[in-house]
Design an enzyme around this catalytic site. Structure first.
Site, PDB file in Angstrom:
ATOM      1  N   LYS A  91       0.817  -1.214   0.000  1.00 31.47           N
ATOM      2  CA  LYS A  91       0.000   0.000   0.000  1.00 31.47           C
ATOM      3  C   LYS A  91       0.859   1.277   0.000  1.00 31.47           C
ATOM      4  CE  LYS A  91      -4.077  -1.976   0.140  1.00 31.47           C
ATOM      5  NZ  LYS A  91      -3.766  -3.333  -0.326  1.00 31.47           N
TER       6      LYS A  91
HETATM    7  C1  LIG Z   1      -9.498  -2.396  -1.510  1.00 29.89           C
HETATM    8  C2  LIG Z   1      -9.002  -3.207  -0.361  1.00 29.89           C
HETATM    9  N1  LIG Z   1      -9.786  -3.381   0.714  1.00 29.89           N
HETATM   10  C3  LIG Z   1      -9.383  -4.090   1.769  1.00 29.89           C
HETATM   11  C4  LIG Z   1      -8.140  -4.661   1.810  1.00 29.89           C
HETATM   12  C5  LIG Z   1      -7.765  -5.504   2.986  1.00 29.89           C
HETATM   13  O1  LIG Z   1      -6.685  -5.003   3.657  1.00 29.89           O
HETATM   14  P1  LIG Z   1      -5.704  -5.981   4.480  1.00 29.89           P
HETATM   15  O2  LIG Z   1      -4.918  -6.751   3.481  1.00 29.89           O
HETATM   16  O3  LIG Z   1      -4.860  -4.992   5.229  1.00 29.89           O
HETATM   17  O4  LIG Z   1      -6.536  -6.808   5.366  1.00 29.89           O
HETATM   18  C6  LIG Z   1      -7.286  -4.494   0.722  1.00 29.89           C
HETATM   19  C7  LIG Z   1      -5.967  -5.059   0.679  1.00 29.89           C
HETATM   20  O5  LIG Z   1      -5.197  -5.680   0.793  1.00 29.89           O
HETATM   21  C8  LIG Z   1      -7.727  -3.755  -0.395  1.00 29.89           C
HETATM   22  O6  LIG Z   1      -6.943  -3.574  -1.463  1.00 29.89           O
END
Ligand SMILES: Cc1ncc(COP(=O)(O)O)c(C=O)c1O
Length: 382
Positions: free
Chosen positions: A190
């Protein structure tokens, strides 16, 4: 510092920049003798809230945890529906489904606009709809005026999945603070990476209180408070989770937050170069318009649409042969086995763009030479 030991790619999709400042922040935190949620997490929350202009920020262990707590805090459960775009990471749908609520998928605008269609979002609203969960795809803010009008008309809260959009703005307002609750992810790829991690922002004090409670078992005090002797006992007000961020990741987050605006600006410059080099190439379309006076993108992803009927797999294989990593954001959620079994709305725009989208490398310290190599090889591959 080179990341060669973890990457076989000449041009990876995303890349972490590791330097002395970051290593020093981690070393200092490890040396502090307290690694679980504590003062650095609290400091990160204060700084992130100030950066976004949000009333409250609650740091959590992942973007998925942020979404889960947001959906729960709004009271979603069995019998409720939450409308969200299918062209999204599956975490959003899973966060809804695990509460017992039903995700109802809406379409994207289509063409080169990969954000959700406000018209189709409204068409998906029914008597059981409890919330709207919108995604700023690739860091490109949604049409929030249209979405807010719909939310107001139907008296529904908006959750922003701002995982791609820290620092992106819509009419000068930071993504994540436009709806009732905003959710961020700090996963390694990210714009603001901490490894794993996430955060919830809201201006609603009661929601923030509930999210904070659910983050840590529903308990009225944190281990950190008890460690400092500020609390000797605790009560449990409702069943919750361990969704806490830790001090080491918070220390990384504090450094990365200071760098976020520069990171986003570097990504925007690279995106302009991608566009310059690809626009006008027969068959390739760059996602989203070149400029929109209402929005500043955080340019998390660089997405192009390949010619209709072309083989994305072949293009990806040709680029991989040159050491260029690509990806697809996303296989639409309604096509996955679990979700395909649910009653489906028609999503013609999503179905039309999904086979054509391709994500190219994008990270702030990518060089012009790397970018030009990617565009040259892409043009050759199609
Ligand atoms: C659009 C989106 N929402 C939610 C997430 C979930 O985040 P995490 O991987 O930190 O749980 C991600 C990514 O990985 C994402 O790209």
């Amino acid at each position: 510092m080179s990341n060669a030991e973890v990457s076989r790619w000449q041009v990876p999709l995303a890349d972490l920049r590791v330097d002395e400042e970051l290593l020093a922040a981690v070393t200092k935190t490890v040396g502090s003798g307290w690694w679980s949620a504590g003062p650095r997490v609290a400091e990160f929350e204060v700084q992130f809230a100030a950066y976004c202009g949000a009333g409250h920020a609650v740091a959590v262990s992942s973007g998925t945890a942020a979404l889960h707590l947001a959906v729960l805090a709004l009271g979603c459960g069995p019998g409720d529906e939450v409308v969200l775009p299918s062209l999204n990471f599956v975490a959003a749908a899973n966060a809804v489904a695990v509460t017992g609520a039903t995700p109802v998928f809406c379409d994207v605008v289509g063409g080169t606009d990969l954000n959700l269609s406000p018209d189709d979002l409204e068409a998906a609203i029914g008597p059981a709809t409890k919330a709207l969960l919108v995604l700023h795809y690739g860091g490109n803010p949604c049409q929030m005026d249209a979405l807010r009008a719909i939310a107001d008309r139907h008296r529904l809260p908006v959750i922003e999945d701002a995982a791609h959009a820290p620092g992106a703005t819509w009419r000068g307002v930071k993504c994540g603070t436009i709806g009732r609750i905003g959710c961020f992810s700090f996963f390694s790829n990210k714009n603001l990476p901490t490894g794993e991690g996430g955060l919830v922002v809201t201006d609603d004090q009661e929601l923030a209180k509930r999210i904070r409670l659910l983050r840590s078992h529903g308990m009225t005090s944190l281990t950190w408070d008890r460690h400092r002797g500020h609390a000797h006992t605790y009560d449990v007000l409702e069943p919750g989770f361990n969704y806490r961020l830790d001090e080491i990741r918070a220390a990384i987050g504090i450094v990365e937050l200071r760098r976020l605006d520069a990171e986003n600006a570097a990504r925007r410059r690279l995106a302009a170069r991608y566009r310059e080099r690809l626009e006008g190439v027969e068959g390739i379309a760059v996602a989203f318009p070149a400029s929109d006076a209402d929005v500043v993108s955080s340019q998390h992803l660089e997405v192009v649409l390949l010619p209709d009927g072309s083989s994305r797999r072949d293009v990806q294989a040709a680029l991989a042969n040159e050491g260029i990593q690509t990806s697809v954001h996303y296989p639409p959620i309604h096509t996955f086995t679990h979700y395909a079994a649910l009653p489906q709305r028609r999503l013609p725009q999503t179905d039309a763009v999904a086979p054509r989208i391709l994500t190219l490398p994008m990270f702030g310290h990518m060089t012009d030479e790397q970018l030009d190599f990617v565009t040259d090889r892409l043009v050759a591959a199609i």
